[in-house]
Design a protein around this motif. Structure first.
Motif, mmCIF file in Angstrom:
data_model
loop_
_atom_site.group_PDB
_atom_site.id
_atom_site.type_symbol
_atom_site.label_atom_id
_atom_site.label_comp_id
_atom_site.label_asym_id
_atom_site.label_seq_id
_atom_site.Cartn_x
_atom_site.Cartn_y
_atom_site.Cartn_z
ATOM 1 N N ASN A 149 8.135 -1.703 5.870
ATOM 2 C CA ASN A 149 6.988 -1.051 6.502
ATOM 3 C C ASN A 149 6.003 -2.023 7.153
ATOM 4 O O ASN A 149 5.190 -1.615 7.959
ATOM 5 N N ASN B 298 4.267 -4.968 1.438
ATOM 6 C CA ASN B 298 4.718 -3.573 1.365
ATOM 7 C C ASN B 298 4.094 -2.820 0.204
ATOM 8 O O ASN B 298 3.931 -1.610 0.266
ATOM 9 N N ASP C 81 2.248 0.644 0.583
ATOM 10 C CA ASP C 81 2.657 1.859 -0.137
ATOM 11 C C ASP C 81 3.183 1.477 -1.529
ATOM 12 O O ASP C 81 4.374 1.197 -1.697
ATOM 13 N N PRO C 82 2.307 1.496 -2.527
ATOM 14 C CA PRO C 82 2.692 1.009 -3.868
ATOM 15 C C PRO C 82 3.868 1.766 -4.483
ATOM 16 O O PRO C 82 4.722 1.162 -5.134
ATOM 17 N N THR D 258 6.471 3.324 -3.083
ATOM 18 C CA THR D 258 7.765 2.938 -2.524
ATOM 19 C C THR D 258 8.139 1.523 -2.955
ATOM 20 O O THR D 258 9.267 1.269 -3.373
ATOM 21 N N GLU E 264 5.961 12.837 -3.665
ATOM 22 C CA GLU E 264 4.958 13.198 -2.669
ATOM 23 C C GLU E 264 4.428 14.597 -2.939
ATOM 24 O O GLU E 264 5.197 15.534 -3.137
ATOM 25 N N SER F 38 -2.467 4.024 -1.271
ATOM 26 C CA SER F 38 -1.720 3.357 -0.201
ATOM 27 C C SER F 38 -2.686 2.864 0.865
ATOM 28 O O SER F 38 -3.695 3.526 1.153
ATOM 29 N N TYR F 39 -2.355 1.733 1.453
ATOM 30 C CA TYR F 39 -3.148 1.237 2.591
ATOM 31 C C TYR F 39 -2.308 1.345 3.855
ATOM 32 O O TYR F 39 -2.342 0.463 4.704
ATOM 33 N N ASN F 40 -1.586 2.469 3.951
ATOM 34 C CA ASN F 40 -0.692 2.622 5.098
ATOM 35 C C ASN F 40 -1.433 2.946 6.382
ATOM 36 O O ASN F 40 -0.849 3.031 7.448
#
Lengths: 293, 416
Positions: A45, A110, A114-115, A117, A127, A137-139
């Protein structure tokens, strides 16, 4: 010569039996998984080729991380005691002083993205499910920003240790000690057992004898990705770099198999002693049997 | 009280009081063994040496071991293995010795079967030896529980559960053996008692009995030849050492045994220091947990063949449940070797390979026991279960047909 023939028959029978009950049975009961992947190449990611900016990373970390995480080495102390932090988050959040050294770069980037994943815990935090990972998440962040934070964490100098053993111990405590105790090393998990049980689904076991019960090879594969060997376990993939993981396992061996060096050093001496005994016994037997045959 | 004249030497002093001169003669220098033997005849002394090592290492372990479910695991894995100087060495010798002594017992036992050393006057040697085998098995099983690891617990659970299959009293018997409804502290402490006192006492008694049983029928030899020991002993004493068919236990027989023991101990210590995993199962380094069943439960390797006979019957036959059939077969497997002297109806005392029919029986039995041992460890699923069934049946059939095979052999060789 007849005696050697008899010996050969016995050795053959014992060898077949041994092969069946040891190497072969273990191979059947514990099939060999794919080798450990220290690049965590399934995580894609974040573009890790981007060069991170340490100064910007520091700003971002201050803005986003230190509300929950301490970075003792940089002067950001923990906000709560371990037990309060554990009850607040489910598990004591890690201090980030050593994060840049313990965790492999691609994994770390990554994980921030998204911790769930990255830690391979989708079965635990599906989800839209009721349970959510304590770390958000810091996505929404740009890959460049994530890499800046990684660069900052990696720029924090490693602590200096008086011995390799002390360094291995520190790595073990930082990488494993939030959940796992190691009684034989006097290490108690920072997260209390009952809290950890509620968080993980089972009390994380004491690590004192894991080098013996699991063995180095199993530990290498297991720590690298627990799900592959223990499907459904609550233990996250922690993303240790190969070096950090080697430190952790070496430390487990140092504690769990403390007499290894002594054992291996004494063994050949005892065998040599028996060889001398056997040779003298052989000569004595020959002397005595000279009159008999 | 008898009159004592003043002794001229220390030997005489002791001889007056204990008859040591005659004792040494009877036990050592004029205890006659056949000359026509190979290194397999040293296995008894090898077992004695291993038993001594087990006894001595056990005494040291006993000084630090704690038979309590809360302390046992750490008393073994921390106190003994790490804290006490060379505690690890005693534990390794004890664990590896316990495993290896069974290997040598099996070699000793099948040597006896191969050379026909269980019949024509040697029945009591065989019976006392089998008694020792049973006692060593009980000793091995009770000792395996003491480190209180996962396999200690679950092997104890499974094996004590077996007694539940006995009709009428089964369930009560299991509780009586365990001292509780499940494997617990009471179980650990009583198995500790059995392991360090009752069974070792019985073993020591049985060893004396086994040695005594050898005195009258005498040790067999490589050709199964019967001869007059007194006559041959006279020849030896008269100086015809080459012509005599016998040798004295000391120093001639033992000099050979010492040599065998010497070379054997190199191998033994190699295992003790560098290759002990087979005797100290990895799973047993996880502390016992009654709520967490290991994926694979198996006994120590030396019980695998009879364990496989137990679980080989995995389906019902003629309305009898597979479990009961397995239990019956298991009972037979553990008792049948005692009856060997009477199941073998042939008068021949010869190495198996010189016996027209018995040789096939012997080697099929060996192969079958190896198959049982290997499949006793493998998970009993799919084709493994059927191999287990076939090899268990083969085992039972082998013993069922032995009287007929040997009867035919007796006819063929004409009573020789």
């Amino acid at each position: 010569m007849k005696e050697f023939k008899i010996l050969a028959v016995i050795v053959a029978l014992v060898a077949v039996t041994y092969y069946g009950i040891e190497p072969y049975a273990h191979h059947v009961m514990h099939p060999e998984p794919a080798p450990a992947d220290y690049a965590f190449s399934d995580l894609k990611n974040v573009d890790t080729t981007l060069k991170g900016d340490v100064a910007n990373g520091k700003v971002l970390v201050e803005a986003n991380c230190i509300a929950c995480h301490s970075i003792e080495k940089e002067g950001y102390p923990a906000m709560m005691s371990d037990s309060d932090a554990a009850s607040s988050y489910g598990v004591v959040p890690p201090d980030l002083s050593s994060a840049g050294h313990l965790y492999q770069t691609n994994y770390l980037a990554n994980f921030i993205f998204d911790p769930v994943t990255a830690s391979n815990l989708k079965h635990k935090y599906p989800e839209g499910g009721a349970k959510v990972h304590p770390m958000p998440s810091y996505n929404w962040m740009a890959a460049q920003e994530i890499m800046d934070m990684v660069a900052y964490l990696q720029s924090i100098p490693k602590a200096t240790y008086v011995s390799e053993s002390e360094e291995r111990r520190a790595d073990f405590i930082d990488a494993c000690g939030r959940c796992h105790s190691m009684a034989y090393a006097g290490i108690s998990a920072r997260t209390p057992g009952d809290v950890a049980k509620a968080y993980l689904g089972a009390t994380p076991p004491d690590m004192s004898q894991y080098i013996k019960s699991r063995g180095r090879h199993y530990l290498e594969n297991f720590i690298n990705d627990p799900q592959r060997l223990l499907h459904g376990t609550g233990m996250p993939r922690v993303g240790l770099s190969e070096e950090a993981q080697t430190h952790v396992i070496d430390y487990m061996e140092e504690i769990g198999d403390a007499k290894k060096a002594e054992r291996e050093d004494l063994g050949w001496k005892v065998m040599l002693y028996m060889l001398v005994f056997a040779v003298f016994a052989l000569l004595w037997k020959k002397q005595i049997w000279r009159d008999i045959h | 009280m008898a009159e004592f004249k003043k002794a001229d030497s220390m030997l005489e002093w002791f001889d007056q009081r204990l008859g040591v001169v005659n004792f040494v003669k009877v036990m050592m220098t004029e205890y006659w063994i056949p000359k026509n033997i190979n290194f397999l005849w040293a296995m008894g002394v090898v077992i004695t040496v291993l038993f001594t090592l087990l006894l001595v290492s056990g005494i040291f372990l006993l000084m630090y071991y704690k038979p309590d479910v809360n302390m046992a695991f750490d008393s073994v894995n921390f106190t003994i293995m790490q804290d006490v100087a060379y505690g690890w060495l005693f534990r390794h010798i004890h664990a590896v010795g316990a495993s290896v002594v069974f290997l040598v017992i099996y070699i000793h036992m099948f040597t006896g079967i191969y050379y026909g050393s269980y019949k024509k006057g040697r029945e009591m040697i065989w019976i006392s030896g089998m008694l020792l085998f049973v006692l060593f098995s009980a000793e091995g099983f009770s000792g395996y529980m003491l480190p209180w690891g996962q396999m200690s617990y679950w092997a104890a659970y499974v094996i004590t559960e077996i007694f539940g299959g006995i009709p009428l009293i089964g369930d009560e018997l299991v509780v009586w053996i365990r001292g509780n409804f499940y494997v617990s502290d009471a179980t650990l402490t009583r198995f500790f008692m059995l392991h360090v006192l009752l069974i070792p006492l019985a073993i020591l008694g049985a060893i004396v009995f086994h040695f005594y049983a050898l005195r009258f029928p005498h040790v067999n030899n490589e050709e199964g030849e019967f001869f007059d020991f007194d006559e041959e002993a006279e020849k030896y004493k008269a100086g015809d050492k080459k012509g005599s068919k016998v040798i004295p236990f000391w120093p001639v027989f033992l000099s050979k045994d010492f040599m065998v023991v010497g070379f054997f101990m190199i191998f033994f210590f190699y295992l003790t220091f560098y290759h002990y995993g087979f005797a100290m199962d990895a799973i047993n380094f996880d502390k016992a947990d009654g709520l967490k069943t290991p994926a694979h439960i198996y006994p120590e390797w030396y019980f695998l063949w009879s364990y496989e006979v137990l679980r080989g019957f995995f389906f019902d036959i003629a309305g009898i449940s597979g479990k009961d059939l397995g239990l019956i077969a298991f009972g037979i497997a553990n008792a049948i070797f005692f009856l060997l002297p009477w199941l073998d109806r042939s008068p021949m005392v010869k190495p198996a390979n010189q016996r027209p029919y018995f040789k096939y029986w012997f080697w099929i039995l060996m192969a079958d026991l190896i198959v049982l041992t290997i499949y006793g460890k493998l998970p009993p699923t799919g084709v493994n279960a059927w191999v287990g069934f076939a090899s268990s049946m083969t085992f039972l059939v082998l013993f069922a047909v032995l009287p007929f095979i040997t009867k035919l052999e007796a006819k063929k060789v004409g009573g020789k």
